[in-house]
Design an enzyme around this catalytic site. Structure first.
Site, PDB file in Angstrom:
ATOM      1  N   ALA A  67       0.834  -1.213   0.000  1.00 49.68           N
ATOM      2  CA  ALA A  67       0.000   0.000   0.000  1.00 49.68           C
ATOM      3  C   ALA A  67       0.862   1.253   0.000  1.00 49.68           C
ATOM      4  O   ALA A  67       1.986   1.263   0.494  1.00 49.68           O
ATOM      5  CB  ALA A  67      -0.899  -0.007   1.230  1.00 49.68           C
ATOM      6  N   ASN A 116       9.062   8.618   4.972  1.00 49.11           N
ATOM      7  CA  ASN A 116       7.912   9.371   4.489  1.00 49.11           C
ATOM      8  C   ASN A 116       7.013   9.786   5.640  1.00 49.11           C
ATOM      9  O   ASN A 116       6.882   9.093   6.638  1.00 49.11           O
ATOM     10  CB  ASN A 116       7.135   8.566   3.437  1.00 49.11           C
ATOM     11  CG  ASN A 116       6.020   7.731   4.039  1.00 49.11           C
ATOM     12  OD1 ASN A 116       4.922   8.226   4.282  1.00 49.11           O
ATOM     13  ND2 ASN A 116       6.320   6.460   4.308  1.00 49.11           N
ATOM     14  N   MET A 118       3.827  11.165   4.500  1.00 47.98           N
ATOM     15  CA  MET A 118       2.814  11.607   3.547  1.00 47.98           C
ATOM     16  C   MET A 118       1.520  11.987   4.278  1.00 47.98           C
ATOM     17  O   MET A 118       0.886  12.980   3.943  1.00 47.98           O
ATOM     18  CB  MET A 118       2.503  10.498   2.526  1.00 47.98           C
ATOM     19  CG  MET A 118       3.714   9.968   1.744  1.00 47.98           C
ATOM     20  SD  MET A 118       4.561  11.215   0.784  1.00 47.98           S
ATOM     21  CE  MET A 118       3.404  11.502  -0.530  1.00 47.98           C
ATOM     22  N   GLY A 119       1.125  11.177   5.265  1.00 49.96           N
ATOM     23  CA  GLY A 119      -0.083  11.499   6.039  1.00 49.96           C
ATOM     24  C   GLY A 119      -1.375  11.185   5.301  1.00 49.96           C
ATOM     25  O   GLY A 119      -2.352  11.943   5.380  1.00 49.96           O
ATOM     26  N   PHE A 120      -1.397  10.068   4.597  1.00 49.96           N
ATOM     27  CA  PHE A 120      -2.627   9.595   3.921  1.00 49.96           C
ATOM     28  C   PHE A 120      -3.220  10.654   2.983  1.00 49.96           C
ATOM     29  O   PHE A 120      -4.419  10.965   3.049  1.00 49.96           O
ATOM     30  CB  PHE A 120      -3.695   9.181   4.933  1.00 49.96           C
ATOM     31  CG  PHE A 120      -3.391   7.956   5.752  1.00 49.96           C
ATOM     32  CD1 PHE A 120      -2.400   7.056   5.390  1.00 49.96           C
ATOM     33  CD2 PHE A 120      -4.138   7.689   6.908  1.00 49.96           C
ATOM     34  CE1 PHE A 120      -2.140   5.927   6.161  1.00 49.96           C
ATOM     35  CE2 PHE A 120      -3.892   6.556   7.672  1.00 49.96           C
ATOM     36  CZ  PHE A 120      -2.887   5.684   7.295  1.00 49.96           C
ATOM     37  N   SER A 182       0.203   3.206  10.414  1.00 50.13           N
ATOM     38  CA  SER A 182       1.022   4.269   9.827  1.00 50.13           C
ATOM     39  C   SER A 182       1.398   5.265  10.912  1.00 50.13           C
ATOM     40  O   SER A 182       0.549   5.647  11.718  1.00 50.13           O
ATOM     41  CB  SER A 182       0.256   4.982   8.713  1.00 50.13           C
ATOM     42  OG  SER A 182       0.128   4.137   7.617  1.00 50.13           O
ATOM     43  N   ASN A 184       2.082   8.362  10.583  1.00 46.27           N
ATOM     44  CA  ASN A 184       1.906   9.766  10.190  1.00 46.27           C
ATOM     45  C   ASN A 184       0.515  10.340  10.425  1.00 46.27           C
ATOM     46  O   ASN A 184       0.237  11.460  10.019  1.00 46.27           O
ATOM     47  CB  ASN A 184       2.313   9.934   8.727  1.00 46.27           C
ATOM     48  CG  ASN A 184       3.743   9.479   8.500  1.00 46.27           C
ATOM     49  OD1 ASN A 184       4.629   9.858   9.266  1.00 46.27           O
ATOM     50  ND2 ASN A 184       3.962   8.655   7.501  1.00 46.27           N
ATOM     51  N   THR A 185      -0.362   9.575  11.039  1.00 43.69           N
ATOM     52  CA  THR A 185      -1.666  10.104  11.465  1.00 43.69           C
ATOM     53  C   THR A 185      -1.674  10.028  12.988  1.00 43.69           C
ATOM     54  O   THR A 185      -1.611   8.929  13.549  1.00 43.69           O
ATOM     55  CB  THR A 185      -2.823   9.268  10.877  1.00 43.69           C
ATOM     56  OG1 THR A 185      -2.789   9.395   9.460  1.00 43.69           O
ATOM     57  CG2 THR A 185      -4.176   9.743  11.392  1.00 43.69           C
ATOM     58  N   LYS A 222      -3.103  -4.541   9.295  1.00 43.76           N
ATOM     59  CA  LYS A 222      -1.681  -4.262   9.035  1.00 43.76           C
ATOM     60  C   LYS A 222      -1.063  -3.646  10.280  1.00 43.76           C
ATOM     61  O   LYS A 222      -1.577  -2.654  10.806  1.00 43.76           O
ATOM     62  CB  LYS A 222      -1.547  -3.314   7.839  1.00 43.76           C
ATOM     63  CG  LYS A 222      -0.099  -3.011   7.459  1.00 43.76           C
ATOM     64  CD  LYS A 222      -0.007  -2.369   6.103  1.00 43.76           C
ATOM     65  CE  LYS A 222       1.413  -2.008   5.739  1.00 43.76           C
ATOM     66  NZ  LYS A 222       1.521  -1.405   4.400  1.00 43.76           N
ATOM     67  N   ASN A 251       4.279  -2.358   8.606  1.00 48.37           N
ATOM     68  CA  ASN A 251       4.307  -1.005   8.071  1.00 48.37           C
ATOM     69  C   ASN A 251       5.717  -0.419   8.278  1.00 48.37           C
ATOM     70  O   ASN A 251       6.638  -1.141   8.653  1.00 48.37           O
ATOM     71  CB  ASN A 251       3.237  -0.165   8.791  1.00 48.37           C
ATOM     72  CG  ASN A 251       2.612   0.874   7.866  1.00 48.37           C
ATOM     73  OD1 ASN A 251       3.354   1.617   7.205  1.00 48.37           O
ATOM     74  ND2 ASN A 251       1.308   0.923   7.806  1.00 48.37           N
ATOM     75  N   THR A 252       5.862   0.874   8.079  1.00 48.00           N
ATOM     76  CA  THR A 252       7.158   1.542   8.273  1.00 48.00           C
ATOM     77  C   THR A 252       7.441   1.691   9.777  1.00 48.00           C
ATOM     78  O   THR A 252       6.541   1.560  10.598  1.00 48.00           O
ATOM     79  CB  THR A 252       7.140   2.947   7.639  1.00 48.00           C
ATOM     80  OG1 THR A 252       6.086   3.700   8.240  1.00 48.00           O
ATOM     81  CG2 THR A 252       6.915   2.873   6.145  1.00 48.00           C
ATOM     82  N   GLY A 276      12.309   0.241   3.658  1.00 49.32           N
ATOM     83  CA  GLY A 276      13.443  -0.228   2.881  1.00 49.32           C
ATOM     84  C   GLY A 276      14.389  -1.086   3.699  1.00 49.32           C
ATOM     85  O   GLY A 276      14.031  -1.581   4.789  1.00 49.32           O
ATOM     86  N   TYR A 326       7.672  -2.127  -1.561  1.00 48.71           N
ATOM     87  CA  TYR A 326       7.468  -0.782  -2.084  1.00 48.71           C
ATOM     88  C   TYR A 326       8.828  -0.108  -2.326  1.00 48.71           C
ATOM     89  O   TYR A 326       9.207   0.179  -3.463  1.00 48.71           O
ATOM     90  CB  TYR A 326       6.607   0.028  -1.107  1.00 48.71           C
ATOM     91  CG  TYR A 326       6.289   1.453  -1.505  1.00 48.71           C
ATOM     92  CD1 TYR A 326       7.116   2.197  -2.339  1.00 48.71           C
ATOM     93  CD2 TYR A 326       5.136   2.083  -1.041  1.00 48.71           C
ATOM     94  CE1 TYR A 326       6.813   3.496  -2.707  1.00 48.71           C
ATOM     95  CE2 TYR A 326       4.817   3.393  -1.406  1.00 48.71           C
ATOM     96  CZ  TYR A 326       5.675   4.091  -2.224  1.00 48.71           C
ATOM     97  OH  TYR A 326       5.373   5.376  -2.578  1.00 48.71           O
TER      98      TYR A 326
HETATM   99  C1  LIG Z   1       5.997   6.737   0.428  1.00 46.51           C
HETATM  100  C2  LIG Z   1       5.311   5.636   1.161  1.00 46.51           C
HETATM  101  C3  LIG Z   1       3.952   5.714   1.398  1.00 46.51           C
HETATM  102  C4  LIG Z   1       3.307   4.689   2.095  1.00 46.51           C
HETATM  103  N1  LIG Z   1       1.964   4.780   2.296  1.00 46.51           N
HETATM  104  C5  LIG Z   1       1.321   3.773   2.921  1.00 46.51           C
HETATM  105  C6  LIG Z   1      -0.072   3.814   3.093  1.00 46.51           C
HETATM  106  O1  LIG Z   1      -0.749   4.750   2.659  1.00 46.51           O
HETATM  107  N2  LIG Z   1      -0.669   2.791   3.750  1.00 46.51           N
HETATM  108  C7  LIG Z   1       0.042   1.717   4.237  1.00 46.51           C
HETATM  109  O2  LIG Z   1      -0.552   0.799   4.802  1.00 46.51           O
HETATM  110  N3  LIG Z   1       1.376   1.648   4.058  1.00 46.51           N
HETATM  111  C8  LIG Z   1       2.018   2.642   3.417  1.00 46.51           C
HETATM  112  N4  LIG Z   1       3.372   2.562   3.240  1.00 46.51           N
HETATM  113  C9  LIG Z   1       4.112   1.424   3.841  1.00 46.51           C
HETATM  114  C10 LIG Z   1       4.356   0.302   2.849  1.00 46.51           C
HETATM  115  O3  LIG Z   1       3.146  -0.258   2.396  1.00 46.51           O
HETATM  116  C11 LIG Z   1       5.213  -0.803   3.489  1.00 46.51           C
HETATM  117  O4  LIG Z   1       4.497  -1.388   4.558  1.00 46.51           O
HETATM  118  C12 LIG Z   1       6.528  -0.274   4.035  1.00 46.51           C
HETATM  119  O5  LIG Z   1       7.064   0.717   3.190  1.00 46.51           O
HETATM  120  C13 LIG Z   1       7.568  -1.391   4.187  1.00 46.51           C
HETATM  121  O6  LIG Z   1       7.855  -2.003   2.952  1.00 46.51           O
HETATM  122  P1  LIG Z   1       9.145  -1.611   2.047  1.00 46.51           P
HETATM  123  O7  LIG Z   1      10.334  -1.654   2.950  1.00 46.51           O
HETATM  124  O8  LIG Z   1       9.162  -2.630   0.959  1.00 46.51           O
HETATM  125  O9  LIG Z   1       8.888  -0.242   1.532  1.00 46.51           O
HETATM  126  C14 LIG Z   1       4.038   3.572   2.554  1.00 46.51           C
HETATM  127  C15 LIG Z   1       5.412   3.490   2.299  1.00 46.51           C
HETATM  128  C16 LIG Z   1       6.058   4.502   1.614  1.00 46.51           C
HETATM  129  C17 LIG Z   1       7.524   4.382   1.355  1.00 46.51           C
END
Ligand SMILES: Cc1cc2nc3c(=O)[nH]c(=O)nc-3n(C[C@H](O)[C@H](O)[C@H](O)COP(=O)(O)O)c2cc1C
Length: 370
Positions: A67, A116, A118-120, A182, A184-185, A222, A251-252, A276, A326
């Site tokens: 996502a 990030n 971004m804040g949805f 997330s 960011n909220t 999640k 998630n992050t 990452g 991602y």
């Molecule tokens: C720029 C960005 C925006 C993201 N936005 C969302 C989001 O809206 N909803 C969500 O559940 N996860 C969001 N994620 C988290 C990713 O879905 C994922 O859980 C996280 O980045 C870890 O995977 P990765 O290391 O492969 O990036 C976002 C990640 C990034 C980098």
């Protein structure tokens, strides 16, 4: 070739602008029939042995787009064209919102990471539902819909906001994800506490059942990598108790561990969620812990720091039925999913397992102590 292009073009651009540019190209390519057929043939060749079934849905393989990349369901066919076996759109909130002020996305190139906040930012549940309803699918793919809380909605009224999104979106979703992780909220991650999570998931389940006839939409949650181990266990137990279909881990992170010394310290200080490579270890650890707890009673989705086929394979051996990514897509480019599929097929062929399903959780079963 992509590495050269990345250095020359994307790296010099603001990360969010680069995202919009790449996104526009992907959408454009997917609209041109000859081009999309050619690209899909090159980047999304099928490997029969990787066929996967998760919560009753059949997919070409286990590897999907996490996502946040396609928040508004605008590039589903484009991402399928690039070889992702499922696409999780969102996070979508009850109401549209702009997200946090820019700049809000940062590249830590040396660490192969992103931060990030971004804040949805998204078009809101009504607009996204309309887009999904109008979609004429070119590529058959599984579409997950990830929902979250609108920022201005108080924490105490969160469930109503998730229910609103569910009522609008569930019928268009192959599976639904409740995102409570997330960073960011403000207050969102408090919803992971079981006292809040139980009524929230129950309300979303009921809303999904009310609004979709003749099909039970799989429901997943999640979670964050920053949960204490006991809280990971508590969510796992709750998921079993409520008959949830899956858990997405993770998630992050708000932690800043695992970073090398080479990334710009000013960037490292930016607030937001880190994703990452530095997230790899903790995400894998959470996944192992979940599998040790729930076994195959609940489908697990491994995400966080997956960069290559070996990482994806490790997630499967740890207990993931599906794997997502991602951040590495930003660094690896359009051939990324293809490489992962090829590497997974090669690993399966030389492994003791006859099918991918047999490999799920094999390592954790051997050494269950977490
Ligand atoms: C720029 C960005 C925006 C993201 N936005 C969302 C989001 O809206 N909803 C969500 O559940 N996860 C969001 N994620 C988290 C990713 O879905 C994922 O859980 C996280 O980045 C870890 O995977 P990765 O290391 O492969 O990036 C976002 C990640 C990034 C980098």
């Amino acid at each position: 070739m992509y590495a050269f292009f990345f250095r020359l073009v994307f790296r010099r651009m603001d990360p969010e602008r680069a995202h919009h540019l790449a996104f526009a190209w992907i959408r454009l390519a997917a609209r041109i029939p000859v081009l999309r057929t050619f690209v899909a043939a090159a980047l999304a060749p099928r490997h029969k042995e990787l066929r996967t079934e998760a919560f009753g849905l059949r997919m070409h393989g286990p590897f999907g787009l996490a996502a946040g990349f396609d928040k508004n369901a605008a590039a589903i066919d484009g991402m399928a064209m690039l070889g992702f076996d499922h696409i999780e759109i969102g996070t979508v909130t009850g109401e549209p919102q702009p997200g946090n002020p820019k700049k809000r996305l940062f590249r830590l190139v040396e660490d192969r990471a992103l931060i990030n906040r971004m804040g949805f930012n998204n078009d809101g549940s009504a607009a996204v539902a309309e887009r999904l309803a109008a979609r004429e699918a070119v590529f058959r793919t599984v579409v997950g819909v990830n929902i979250g809380k609108t920022k201005v909605v108080p924490e105490a009224e969160a469930a109503a906001d998730y229910v609103k999104s569910t009522e609008r979106l569930a019928r268009h979703a192959d599976y639904l994800v409740v995102n409570v992780s997330s960073p960011n909220t403000p207050g969102l991650r408090n919803l992971q506490a079981t006292e809040s999570l139980r009524p929230l998931l129950t309300a979303v389940r009921e809303a999904a059942d009310r609004s979709v006839d003749g099909r039970r939409v799989p429901l997943l949650v999640k979670i964050a990598p920053d949960l204490a181990d006991e809280d990971v266990d508590a969510v796992a137990d709750l998921a079993v108790e409520l008959g949830l279909d899956g858990i997405i881990a993770t998630n992050t992170t708000i932690a800043r561990e695992g970073l090398g010394l080479t990334s710009d310290p000013e960037l490292v200080k930016e607030t937001g969620g880190l994703s990452g490579a530095p997230l790899k270890e903790r995400s894998l650890e959470v996944l192992r812990r979940l599998y040790a707890r729930v076994g195959d009673r609940i489908t697990l989705v491994g995400v966080g720091g997956v960069e290559n086929a070996e990482d994806a394979w490790q997630r499967i051996l740890a207990g993931a039925t599906l794997v997502q990514g991602y951040s590495a897509f930003i660094y690896e480019g359009p051939f990324w999913a293809r490489g992962i599929h090829k590497g997974l097929a090669a690993r399966l062929a030389t492994s003791p397992y006859a099918t991918l399903a047999e490999a799920i959780g094999a390592d954790t079963r051997k050494a269950p102590a977490a």
